[in-house]
Write a protein that holds these residues in place. Structure first.
Motif, PDB file in Angstrom:
ATOM      1  N   ASN A 179      22.497  -1.338 -64.151  1.00 29.40           N
ATOM      2  CA  ASN A 179      22.593  -2.372 -64.593  1.00 29.40           C
ATOM      3  C   ASN A 179      21.609  -3.824 -64.301  1.00 29.40           C
ATOM      4  OD1 ASN A 179      24.643  -4.590 -65.329  1.00 29.40           O
ATOM      5  ND2 ASN A 179      25.244  -4.680 -63.565  1.00 29.40           N
ATOM      6  N   ASN A 180      21.592  -4.354 -65.612  1.00 36.71           N
ATOM      7  CA  ASN A 180      20.208  -5.018 -65.934  1.00 36.71           C
ATOM      8  C   ASN A 180      19.197  -4.424 -65.641  1.00 36.71           C
ATOM      9  OD1 ASN A 180      21.949  -7.702 -67.041  1.00 36.71           O
ATOM     10  ND2 ASN A 180      22.486  -7.563 -64.116  1.00 36.71           N
ATOM     11  N   LYS A 181      18.312  -4.430 -64.401  1.00 36.45           N
ATOM     12  CA  LYS A 181      17.085  -4.167 -63.850  1.00 36.45           C
ATOM     13  C   LYS A 181      17.029  -3.558 -62.610  1.00 36.45           C
ATOM     14  CE  LYS A 181      14.289  -7.128 -67.276  1.00 36.45           C
ATOM     15  NZ  LYS A 181      12.857  -7.763 -67.158  1.00 36.45           N
ATOM     16  N   THR A 182      18.871  -3.088 -62.820  1.00 39.91           N
ATOM     17  CA  THR A 182      18.734  -2.357 -60.897  1.00 39.91           C
ATOM     18  C   THR A 182      19.268  -0.796 -61.179  1.00 39.91           C
ATOM     19  OG1 THR A 182      19.342  -3.983 -59.890  1.00 39.91           O
ATOM     20  CG2 THR A 182      20.302  -2.404 -58.788  1.00 39.91           C
ATOM     21  N   LEU A 183      19.014   0.103 -60.691  1.00 36.20           N
ATOM     22  CA  LEU A 183      19.282   1.188 -61.221  1.00 36.20           C
ATOM     23  C   LEU A 183      19.083   2.047 -60.209  1.00 36.20           C
ATOM     24  CD1 LEU A 183      18.480   4.048 -62.495  1.00 36.20           C
ATOM     25  CD2 LEU A 183      16.732   4.476 -61.444  1.00 36.20           C
ATOM     26  N   THR A 184      21.178   2.141 -60.053  1.00 29.80           N
ATOM     27  CA  THR A 184      21.823   2.633 -58.877  1.00 29.80           C
ATOM     28  C   THR A 184      21.683   4.659 -58.594  1.00 29.80           C
ATOM     29  OG1 THR A 184      23.034   0.987 -59.023  1.00 29.80           O
ATOM     30  CG2 THR A 184      23.503   2.676 -58.250  1.00 29.80           C
ATOM     31  N   ILE A 185      21.330   5.359 -57.790  1.00 32.39           N
ATOM     32  CA  ILE A 185      21.445   6.707 -57.984  1.00 32.39           C
ATOM     33  C   ILE A 185      22.934   6.834 -56.902  1.00 32.39           C
ATOM     34  CG2 ILE A 185      19.929   8.828 -57.440  1.00 32.39           C
ATOM     35  CD1 ILE A 185      18.032   5.415 -57.787  1.00 32.39           C
ATOM     36  N   THR A 186      23.647   7.457 -57.154  1.00 35.09           N
ATOM     37  CA  THR A 186      24.701   8.290 -56.076  1.00 35.09           C
ATOM     38  C   THR A 186      24.491   9.664 -56.461  1.00 35.09           C
ATOM     39  OG1 THR A 186      26.608   6.296 -57.604  1.00 35.09           O
ATOM     40  CG2 THR A 186      27.442   7.805 -56.251  1.00 35.09           C
ATOM     41  N   ALA A 187      24.543   9.558 -54.920  1.00 33.61           N
ATOM     42  CA  ALA A 187      24.798  11.280 -54.867  1.00 33.61           C
ATOM     43  C   ALA A 187      26.273  11.651 -54.281  1.00 33.61           C
ATOM     44  CB  ALA A 187      23.742  11.495 -53.045  1.00 33.61           C
ATOM     45  N   VAL A 188      26.083  13.066 -55.304  1.00 34.00           N
ATOM     46  CA  VAL A 188      26.924  13.791 -54.763  1.00 34.00           C
ATOM     47  C   VAL A 188      26.591  14.989 -54.021  1.00 34.00           C
ATOM     48  CG1 VAL A 188      28.341  14.638 -57.150  1.00 34.00           C
ATOM     49  CG2 VAL A 188      27.351  13.531 -58.075  1.00 34.00           C
ATOM     50  N   ALA A 189      25.719  15.706 -54.163  1.00 35.19           N
ATOM     51  CA  ALA A 189      26.203  16.970 -53.081  1.00 35.19           C
ATOM     52  C   ALA A 189      24.509  16.740 -52.841  1.00 35.19           C
ATOM     53  CB  ALA A 189      25.947  18.302 -54.090  1.00 35.19           C
ATOM     54  N   VAL A 190      25.088  18.054 -51.786  1.00 33.51           N
ATOM     55  CA  VAL A 190      23.190  18.475 -50.920  1.00 33.51           C
ATOM     56  C   VAL A 190      22.426  19.283 -51.866  1.00 33.51           C
ATOM     57  CG1 VAL A 190      22.867  19.615 -49.081  1.00 33.51           C
ATOM     58  CG2 VAL A 190      24.297  18.071 -48.868  1.00 33.51           C
ATOM     59  N   GLY A 191      20.965  18.820 -52.289  1.00 34.31           N
ATOM     60  CA  GLY A 191      20.233  18.904 -53.375  1.00 34.31           C
ATOM     61  C   GLY A 191      19.277  17.779 -53.761  1.00 34.31           C
ATOM     62  N   SER A 192      18.677  18.189 -54.623  1.00 33.98           N
ATOM     63  CA  SER A 192      17.851  16.838 -55.236  1.00 33.98           C
ATOM     64  C   SER A 192      17.691  17.071 -56.618  1.00 33.98           C
ATOM     65  CB  SER A 192      16.348  17.566 -55.309  1.00 33.98           C
ATOM     66  OG  SER A 192      16.035  18.492 -55.456  1.00 33.98           O
ATOM     67  N   ALA A 193      18.010  16.296 -57.334  1.00 30.17           N
ATOM     68  CA  ALA A 193      17.711  15.355 -58.851  1.00 30.17           C
ATOM     69  C   ALA A 193      16.596  14.451 -59.180  1.00 30.17           C
ATOM     70  CB  ALA A 193      19.017  15.133 -59.163  1.00 30.17           C
ATOM     71  N   THR A 194      16.029  14.845 -59.948  1.00 29.33           N
ATOM     72  CA  THR A 194      14.611  13.971 -60.745  1.00 29.33           C
ATOM     73  C   THR A 194      16.092  13.413 -62.471  1.00 29.33           C
ATOM     74  OG1 THR A 194      13.279  14.934 -60.682  1.00 29.33           O
ATOM     75  CG2 THR A 194      12.429  13.793 -62.639  1.00 29.33           C
ATOM     76  N   ILE A 195      15.389  11.292 -61.218  1.00 26.40           N
ATOM     77  CA  ILE A 195      16.569  10.607 -62.477  1.00 26.40           C
ATOM     78  C   ILE A 195      15.348   9.535 -63.142  1.00 26.40           C
ATOM     79  CG2 ILE A 195      17.459   8.457 -62.411  1.00 26.40           C
ATOM     80  CD1 ILE A 195      19.144  10.823 -61.298  1.00 26.40           C
TER      81      ILE A 195
END
Length: 208
Positions: free
Chosen positions: A36-52
């Motif tokens: 949103n504009n220049k804000t990146l929002t990362i939402t955690a879904v489940a245990v583990g890791s992810a690369t955005i």
């Protein structure tokens, strides 16, 4: 960054470009993203890791810059467990209940320190304690780690079990019996469950 399951983290994007910014996750089952504009929002879904991966297209005046990445590590969140009330007095054969409050999502179990004194069961968020024998027992309530939460500290309910008062009466408190005979002079009514005995004030005259 580290994010609890079900939570989100905001990251500010800095760019000198004027193109459209977009993001993608390497594993949407672990974390999702939005901009949103220049804000990146990362939402955690489940245990583990992810690369955005954050990318910017070429704009009217600028070329597309090199993409950047955010590594999201998703962990279970802490949880709490409590009961109200945490103690009670009950008669043998009766039961009491206590309400369980938790922020966790794991299975809740209970265990009595002495099943000869009290037993326990759980249905939904209600703990039921059953008085078995006079005395006391500590009921331990525990919750396992769940999909999104760590196991909270166990809590205890202290159960005190007492005997009920009882009443006993006779249909008659006096009567006549011929010497050498025996007869039923009265019936006994009682609310107790103990052994009933009798004694005579003068066994040389009468027995019972």
């Amino acid at each position: 960054g580290t994010i609890n399951v079900g939570s989100s983290d905001d990251v500010t994007i800095t760019t000198t470009g004027d193109g459209t910014i977009s993001c993608s996750s390497s594993d949407n089952s672990k974390a999702t993203c939005s901009i949103n504009n220049k804000t990146l929002t990362i939402t955690a879904v489940a245990v583990g890791s992810a690369t955005i991966t954050v990318s910017q297209a070429a704009g009217n005046a600028t070329l597309a810059p090199t993409s950047v990445t955010y590594t999201a590590t998703i962990v279970k969140r802490p949880s709490t467990l409590s009961i109200n009330p945490d103690s009670g007095i009950m008669y043998v054969g009766d039961s009491e209940t206590s309400t369980i409050t938790t922020t966790g999502d794991g299975t809740i179990t209970c265990e009595s320190s002495d099943d000869n004194k009290a037993t326990c069961s759980i249905s939904g968020n209600i703990l039921t304690i059953n008085g078995v024998g006079s005395g006391s027992a500590a009921i331990t309530i525990s919750q396992a780690a769940g999909v999104a939460t760590l196991a909270p500290s166990s809590v205890s309910y202290v159960a005190s079990i007492i005997k009920q008062s009882s009443n006993m009466s006779l249909t008659s408190d006096s009567g006549s019996v011929y010497a050498g005979d025996s007869t039923q002079v009265a019936q006994i009514y009682t609310t107790g469950d103990g052994t009933i005995t009798c004694s005579s004030s003068s066994t040389s005259i009468e027995t019972c």
